[in-house]
Enzyme design. Sequence first.
Site, PDB file in Angstrom:
ATOM      1  N   HIS A 416       0.818  -1.218   0.000  1.00  0.00           N
ATOM      2  CA  HIS A 416       0.000   0.000   0.000  1.00  0.00           C
ATOM      3  C   HIS A 416       0.851   1.268   0.000  1.00  0.00           C
ATOM      4  CE1 HIS A 416       0.506  -0.070   4.499  1.00  0.00           C
ATOM      5  NE2 HIS A 416       0.445   1.245   4.339  1.00  0.00           N
ATOM      6  N   ASP A 463      -0.149  -7.603   1.714  1.00  0.00           N
ATOM      7  CA  ASP A 463       0.377  -6.233   1.697  1.00  0.00           C
ATOM      8  C   ASP A 463       1.906  -6.267   1.691  1.00  0.00           C
ATOM      9  OD1 ASP A 463       0.496  -3.489   1.778  1.00  0.00           O
ATOM     10  OD2 ASP A 463       0.080  -3.332   3.929  1.00  0.00           O
ATOM     11  N   SER A 560       4.368   2.728   8.047  1.00  0.00           N
ATOM     12  CA  SER A 560       3.997   1.681   7.098  1.00  0.00           C
ATOM     13  C   SER A 560       5.184   1.258   6.239  1.00  0.00           C
ATOM     14  CB  SER A 560       2.875   2.170   6.182  1.00  0.00           C
ATOM     15  OG  SER A 560       1.665   2.263   6.900  1.00  0.00           O
TER      16      SER A 560
END
Length: 617
Positions: A416, A463, A560
Amino acid sequence: MRSSRIQETLLLLLALLLTHTTSLPTPQEQSRVSNLPPTQAPTQAPLPRQDSVVGPPLCLGRNLTRHTCSHTFCSPWERCLKGMCVCKIPYQCPSEEQAFVCGLNGRRYSSYCQVMAVSCASKKPFMSHFAKKCTESQVFSSSLGQQGQVGLDLPGSGALLVCEEGWNTAAANVICRDQRGDKLGARLAGSESYDSISMDDKPYRCLRVRCQGYENSLAECSFSGLRPIARGDRVATATCYNQTKEEACAGFLCVNRKCVETETACDGVDDCGDLSDEMCCQQCRGDAFRCPSGVCVSREAVGDGVQDCLDGVDESRQETGGRFAGTHHPVIEKKFISPRNEIQIAKKTLMTLQCGRPNLTMVIREEDSRTRHKRVVGGVPAKPTQIQWQVAIEDNGKVDCGGAYLGGCWVLTAAHCVRPRPNNFMVKFSVWKKRSPQGTTDIVPVKEIHIHYKFDSGTYENDIALIELKKLPFEERCLEQNPAVSAVCVPWSQQLFQPNHTCSISGWGRNKEGKSANELLWANVSLIPDCEKYYKDRFKPGMMCAGDLDGDVDSCQGDSGGPLVCEDSLGVSYLWGIVSWGEECGAVGFPGVYTQVAHYFEWIRGITGWDAITRHL
């Protein structure tokens, strides 16, 4: 003689052909190989007898054996492919510092690993003995007498019997498979009084034999303790399994369908012959040593220089009494070369990839650390070059995600965080303050972005993404030599670290007040099991949880793609997780969710290539 040589050559070529089918596929072939059906093992029946040692049932149902490389290491003559150990081509074995081996055909092999690779493919014994000069007339042989006594004829030592000391079912399995062709090995490893054995030209000396259980013949085992046999001594015997039909098992049913006593499971001895009796152990019997993955190994394997446990705890200082791993060896006469030592040398040669150990001389100390403020949930500021595999991913001049350097030209991050537009991204190495480079900072352009083909942006399932860096002009590397940059190791097994293991996270994420950090922060977190009970159906395969259920420590927005790193007992660091998502930041009862890197090992290796990211070849 010439026709005999031709037959031997054809047999060796056949062995090479068989092993060639197990070599690593190229990235272009990976899609074809990934469609192959998984290796099927016999269905494991429920155990009629269980105790507090064997189990749990969920583990037993996985049909784990010595060839299941998610729980044990493959031998140097094997490779781990799709979770199973497969035979290498002999030339892929190292030969440096290795002892020469004579084959049963009189041929000389450059190493124990090489002759074992040939045996692995052909499923027949090829090894005779360790020597520099080989002839067809001087070869190893073994025998089983009428009373079950085990005889040897070892070049240079002559006719021998096997001493009772150290004789066990693992060794008896080997002689039965070799001499009688019994696939299930031995029913009993026993002993007999030397005086009661009746045979012509009875040998007067015995030799101690120690086997691991995977050997094709006793020639491949370790020898020691050659001595004269005195009156009243006992010598080794073997009673082979010789099962004509499957019987009801009142003990432990091995994956290969052999039935052994429940009391022999988890004792550090391969009674089954496929090691399935030592794979699912809640504790070990006697003085056997339990690896955190639930595998029991012999106490003699602790501190012997060969890593048996996935995390290396059997070779760590805490288990070897403060000694360095590999310095403790059983006393073996110089007359006999130990295959175990040859395996140790081979493994050290194969593990050439440098990863998981930062350059400690580059960790710069910051004098004014007392004036800093914590900006990530439970985090503290890192030293400027402390986390050397941490990278910042710059998207059109802005850093909102991190990543981890795997070595070569590869960085791993969350799917992502990126898009299939490599020109929009740059990767920044050795970054401490997000908004200003330091003297050791390198900025590298991106060649390609590989997003997992099943990434779901709605659920964050799969992911994970690989960033391939551009190479320097006229060179094969992608960044200049930088002592402040180190690669982190990629885990190949989901069993490497167990729940509650303490690991670390790092990044420039936000705190609970929503403020973004300028300096790189890090924090310790614990691996949390059974995460589906917190996130219900939002928790998907390939996800894992870490943090603190009280919400004191967690990753947050801006972290992230960054690394969750765990260190094994030997001090080697592995990229265990990638920061993915969670319920707010530091929310009570909702730990952070990470992409479990080991779950995607085959996908990573298929894109990067075998040698790029694998520490254990």
